[in-house]
Scaffold this motif. Sequence first.
Motif, short mmCIF file in Angstrom:
data_model
loop_
_atom_site.label_atom_id
_atom_site.label_comp_id
_atom_site.label_asym_id
_atom_site.label_seq_id
_atom_site.Cartn_x
_atom_site.Cartn_y
_atom_site.Cartn_z
N UNK A 1 0.83 -1.20 0.00
CA UNK A 1 0.00 0.00 0.00
C UNK A 1 0.87 1.25 0.00
N UNK A 2 0.71 2.08 -1.02
CA UNK A 2 1.53 3.29 -1.16
C UNK A 2 1.26 4.27 -0.02
N UNK A 3 0.02 4.35 0.42
CA UNK A 3 -0.35 5.33 1.43
C UNK A 3 -0.16 4.89 2.87
N UNK A 4 0.20 3.63 3.09
CA UNK A 4 0.40 3.11 4.44
C UNK A 4 1.60 3.82 5.10
N UNK A 5 1.42 4.42 6.29
CA UNK A 5 2.54 5.11 6.95
C UNK A 5 3.75 4.21 7.19
N UNK A 6 3.53 2.91 7.27
CA UNK A 6 4.63 1.98 7.52
C UNK A 6 5.38 1.57 6.25
N UNK A 7 4.87 1.99 5.10
CA UNK A 7 5.53 1.61 3.84
C UNK A 7 6.84 2.38 3.67
N UNK A 8 7.87 1.66 3.32
CA UNK A 8 9.18 2.26 3.03
C UNK A 8 9.14 2.81 1.60
N UNK A 9 8.81 4.10 1.48
CA UNK A 9 8.61 4.68 0.14
C UNK A 9 9.87 4.68 -0.72
#
Length: 247
Positions: free
Chosen positions: A69-77
């Motif tokens: 998920x791109x919008x997940x705060x836990x995603x390592x962008x």
Amino acid sequence: MSAAAMIELDAVDKWYGQNHVLKSVDLRIARGEVVVVCGPSGSGKSTLIKCINALERCERGRIVIDGVSVGDPNTDLPKLRARIGMVFQHFELYPHMHVLDNISLAQRHVLKRPRAEAEARATALLARVGLADKARAYPSELSGGQQQRVAIARALAMDPIAMLFDEPTSALDPEMISEVLDVMTSLARDGMTMVVVTHEMGFARAVADRVVFMHEGEILEARPTADFFRAPQSERARVFLSKVLAH
């Protein structure tokens, strides 16, 4: 997320101030699919692909890439962006670095590849895009078409699972366009998942699996390429096609 979809957008909305630039956009892109996004200027095409890899944040909705998920705060962008190659209208090369270093830099710093391995990968990709003899050249010594091919090689060096192209030929002189489109066509034939914002309808017709037509922030059509060119369903798409195909 559907099993076949690599990129999925659900009810995505994006504003710039009061300007509602993406309006409840839904889109599924399958692994290995080539999708051309077209439409008049200001229709939200570039914003759409910038939202896919979070160069722009959407205010509402959900974007998922290969299960992440791109919008997940836990995603390592940064890690996610490294897996999604992005090629811009203006080549964004480092002017003070020669071509080999432009292609090697992110490999070494993001993927932690040793210099020799990164340079070997860069050399192989330069050969692939027809620029094997330009490794030690600086961007200012290259034509626009050559610079864009270096930018494509740089994106490929990160071993992306998909490639996004934001009007990659619009800054080029006409004679340089085909050399860039030839590289993109080769990528498509090799099975790369691609989302391409472009007005090059010849490329769309020859290479795309589907055409997405946007107008005023909405997707009016997302149809198999042959169907879109043969009989656009919306009047807006018919007008657009009549204009671009007349040139």
